[in-house]
Design an enzyme around this catalytic site. Structure first.
Site, PDB file in Angstrom:
ATOM      1  N   ARG A 127      -6.582 -66.388 -15.046  1.00 28.12           N
ATOM      2  CA  ARG A 127      -6.924 -65.252 -15.896  1.00 28.12           C
ATOM      3  C   ARG A 127      -5.613 -64.585 -16.322  1.00 28.12           C
ATOM      4  O   ARG A 127      -4.541 -64.958 -15.864  1.00 28.12           O
ATOM      5  CB  ARG A 127      -7.910 -64.282 -15.247  1.00 28.12           C
ATOM      6  CG  ARG A 127      -7.842 -64.056 -13.774  1.00 28.12           C
ATOM      7  CD  ARG A 127      -6.539 -63.497 -13.262  1.00 28.12           C
ATOM      8  NE  ARG A 127      -6.197 -62.261 -13.941  1.00 28.12           N
ATOM      9  CZ  ARG A 127      -5.001 -61.723 -13.987  1.00 28.12           C
ATOM     10  NH1 ARG A 127      -3.965 -62.306 -13.381  1.00 28.12           N
ATOM     11  NH2 ARG A 127      -4.758 -60.600 -14.624  1.00 28.12           N
ATOM     12  N   ARG A 182     -13.883 -67.194 -22.941  1.00 27.91           N
ATOM     13  CA  ARG A 182     -13.737 -65.740 -22.837  1.00 27.91           C
ATOM     14  C   ARG A 182     -13.397 -65.200 -24.229  1.00 27.91           C
ATOM     15  O   ARG A 182     -12.608 -65.818 -24.946  1.00 27.91           O
ATOM     16  CB  ARG A 182     -12.644 -65.355 -21.816  1.00 27.91           C
ATOM     17  CG  ARG A 182     -12.998 -65.774 -20.383  1.00 27.91           C
ATOM     18  CD  ARG A 182     -12.053 -65.162 -19.364  1.00 27.91           C
ATOM     19  NE  ARG A 182     -12.281 -63.752 -19.195  1.00 27.91           N
ATOM     20  CZ  ARG A 182     -11.447 -62.931 -18.533  1.00 27.91           C
ATOM     21  NH1 ARG A 182     -10.326 -63.415 -18.004  1.00 27.91           N
ATOM     22  NH2 ARG A 182     -11.715 -61.645 -18.405  1.00 27.91           N
ATOM     23  N   LYS A 187      -7.173 -54.465 -19.807  1.00 27.95           N
ATOM     24  CA  LYS A 187      -8.163 -54.315 -18.729  1.00 27.95           C
ATOM     25  C   LYS A 187      -8.805 -52.927 -18.743  1.00 27.95           C
ATOM     26  O   LYS A 187      -8.115 -51.925 -18.908  1.00 27.95           O
ATOM     27  CB  LYS A 187      -7.463 -54.567 -17.389  1.00 27.95           C
ATOM     28  CG  LYS A 187      -8.327 -54.460 -16.162  1.00 27.95           C
ATOM     29  CD  LYS A 187      -9.575 -55.309 -16.225  1.00 27.95           C
ATOM     30  CE  LYS A 187      -9.297 -56.757 -16.543  1.00 27.95           C
ATOM     31  NZ  LYS A 187     -10.507 -57.514 -16.980  1.00 27.95           N
ATOM     32  N   ALA A 233      -4.074 -62.920 -20.170  1.00 29.83           N
ATOM     33  CA  ALA A 233      -4.053 -63.489 -21.524  1.00 29.83           C
ATOM     34  C   ALA A 233      -3.094 -64.679 -21.707  1.00 29.83           C
ATOM     35  O   ALA A 233      -3.515 -65.757 -22.151  1.00 29.83           O
ATOM     36  CB  ALA A 233      -3.769 -62.383 -22.538  1.00 29.83           C
ATOM     37  N   ASP A 286      -4.349 -57.785 -23.902  1.00 30.81           N
ATOM     38  CA  ASP A 286      -5.136 -58.993 -24.207  1.00 30.81           C
ATOM     39  C   ASP A 286      -5.224 -59.249 -25.693  1.00 30.81           C
ATOM     40  O   ASP A 286      -5.387 -60.392 -26.132  1.00 30.81           O
ATOM     41  CB  ASP A 286      -6.542 -58.863 -23.608  1.00 30.81           C
ATOM     42  CG  ASP A 286      -6.448 -58.966 -22.093  1.00 30.81           C
ATOM     43  OD1 ASP A 286      -6.219 -57.922 -21.449  1.00 30.81           O
ATOM     44  OD2 ASP A 286      -6.523 -60.093 -21.580  1.00 30.81           O
TER      45      ASP A 286
HETATM   46  O1  MRU Z   1      -9.803 -60.131 -16.981  1.00 31.54           O
HETATM   47  P1  MRU Z   1      -8.361 -60.532 -16.822  1.00 31.54           P
HETATM   48  O2  MRU Z   1      -7.895 -60.528 -15.413  1.00 31.54           O
HETATM   49  O3  MRU Z   1      -8.063 -61.819 -17.557  1.00 31.54           O
HETATM   50  O4  MRU Z   1      -7.589 -59.366 -17.565  1.00 31.54           O
HETATM   51  C1  MRU Z   1      -6.191 -59.398 -17.588  1.00 31.54           C
HETATM   52  C2  MRU Z   1      -5.571 -58.224 -18.250  1.00 31.54           C
HETATM   53  O5  MRU Z   1      -6.227 -57.345 -18.752  1.00 31.54           O
HETATM   54  C3  MRU Z   1      -4.079 -58.232 -18.347  1.00 31.54           C
HETATM   55  O6  MRU Z   1      -3.565 -56.946 -18.267  1.00 31.54           O
HETATM   56  C4  MRU Z   1      -3.667 -58.857 -19.692  1.00 31.54           C
HETATM   57  O7  MRU Z   1      -4.281 -60.101 -19.852  1.00 31.54           O
HETATM   58  C5  MRU Z   1      -2.206 -59.003 -19.820  1.00 31.54           C
HETATM   59  S1  MRU Z   1      -1.581 -60.271 -18.792  1.00 31.54           S
HETATM   60  C6  MRU Z   1       0.059 -60.488 -19.071  1.00 31.54           C
END
Ligand code: MRU
Length: 349
Positions: free
Chosen positions: A55, A93, A252, A57, A241
């Site tokens: 997980r 996703r 998030k 981005a 993301d």
């Molecule tokens: O649901 P997730 O764990 O994939 O969400 C991740 C996030 O929100 C991160 O902050 C975002 O992807 C940036 S990662 C460098």
């Protein structure tokens, strides 16, 4: 998909291409177990993204690129199979745009290689997927270098979710900025929000910063306002993301609240993200699709019910922070500030 337990491991690769398949650290098992899964088919990769084995981005983007390459390796009729491979991965996703960016990039390589024989096309796709991974690490190091100067010396940095090595191919975006500031010799410590409901902050950020020996304090999400008001937080750094053309940032869920509290307390709020997280086709964050996840993530913690059975639940995985709360967006090409509508476009050229 097979799973292997590793008891001691000094350096952790989030994702790697190996002769056996795509190997990923299983992020659903951290911090209690360091387990690696091997994805042997593109469907395995799609399942790994959907179930959050991988997980974050940029890491999702790398996984998708490797998934396309894996699909091509096992196909004898690429023209017929490529659309299904790409579509299966794209449906995993909806919010992180890096997923679609990586699939488009792989599709582009396929289109440009069609005149070659199938073995050569496969080789090109495998090379490209590995390049996406290597580039991601270099990009994060550049984000770190560009952001380290912004981090005030002698203060605490607050972060939300996990935008670290685990959310990328390595080094991290927001945590990359923190790592680079530490490397510069800055005396900083980190406050990590636990990040309900999936606990990426508690399980992943705390784990990877602790392994790095970076002074880290875990707080629950509802403590962020208290500490932002206290004067000890020098800045907030988070990942993203998807970033719309006007600088609105999807990250998030909970990020928006932190950003508002940061502005209220005159604490700079920085977003660290690669150019591949920009979605300049969207005018504003209102157009960003927000993933709704399983109700059980809210009603249960590690399999134990913490809410009455049958209660109604909402579980948006992301929220959108309006650009007015974002002090700057740190990318590998430089730091963008308002007006984002002009400055993000300039960086993306
Ligand atoms: O649901 P997730 O764990 O994939 O969400 C991740 C996030 O929100 C991160 O902050 C975002 O992807 C940036 S990662 C460098």
């Amino acid at each position: 998909m097979t799973s292997t337990a590793v008891l001691t491991q000094n350096s952790v690769d989030t994702i790697a291409w190996t002769p056996e398949g795509v190997v990923m650290i299983d992020q659903t098992r951290l911090p209690n177990e360091t387990n690696f899964v091997t994805c042997r088919t593109y469907v395995d990769v799609a399942n790994a993204i959907r179930t959050m084995i991988i997980r974050g981005a940029p890491a999702i983007g790398v996984a998708a690129a490797m998934g396309v390459a894996l699909g091509a390796l096992h196909s004898n009729n690429l023209e017929a199979d490529m659309p299904l491979i790409c579509e299966t991965l794209a449906k995993t996703r909806p919010t992180a745009v890096n997923l679609f960016w990586a699939i488009d990039r792989m599709r582009g390589i396929y289109t440009a290689s069609k005149h070659l024989d199938i073995a050569q096309i496969r080789a090109r796709l495998v090379e490209e997927a590995q390049r996406v991974r290597e580039e991601d690490i270099a990009i994060n190091e550049a984000i770190g270098r560009n952001g380290a100067d912004l981090v005030p010396d002698g203060k605490t940095v607050l972060t939300h979710c996990n935008a670290g090595a685990l959310a990328t191919a390595g080094f991290g975006t927001a945590l990359g900025v923190i790592r680079a500031a530490v490397r510069m010799g800055k005396k900083i410590d980190v406050f990590a929000d636990e990040t309900r409901p999936f606990l990426q902050g508690a399980r992943l950020t705390a784990w990877e910063l602790q392994r790095d020996g970076i002074d880290t304090t875990l707080i629950t999400d509802n403590m962020a306002g208290h500490f932002l008001k206290s004067g000890r937080i020098g800045c907030v750094v988070v990942g993203a993301d998807r970033i719309a053309a006007n600088g609105d940032v999807a990250n998030k869920v909970g990020t928006y609240g932190v950003a508002v509290l940061a502005k209220e307390n005159n604490v700079p709020f920085y977003v660290a993200a690669p150019i591949s997280t920009l979605d300049l086709t969207l005018e504003s964050g209102d157009q960003i699709p927000i993933e709704e996840r399983d109700r059980k993530e809210v009603t249960h913690i590690r399999g134990v019910a913490v809410a009455p059975e049958g209660i109604k639940v909402a579980n948006p995985a992301f929220d959108v922070t309006p650009n007015r709360y974002v002090t700057a967006i740190i990318t590998e090409r430089g730091v963008a500030r308002a007006p984002y509508i002009d400055n993000l476009r300039l960086l993306s050229l």
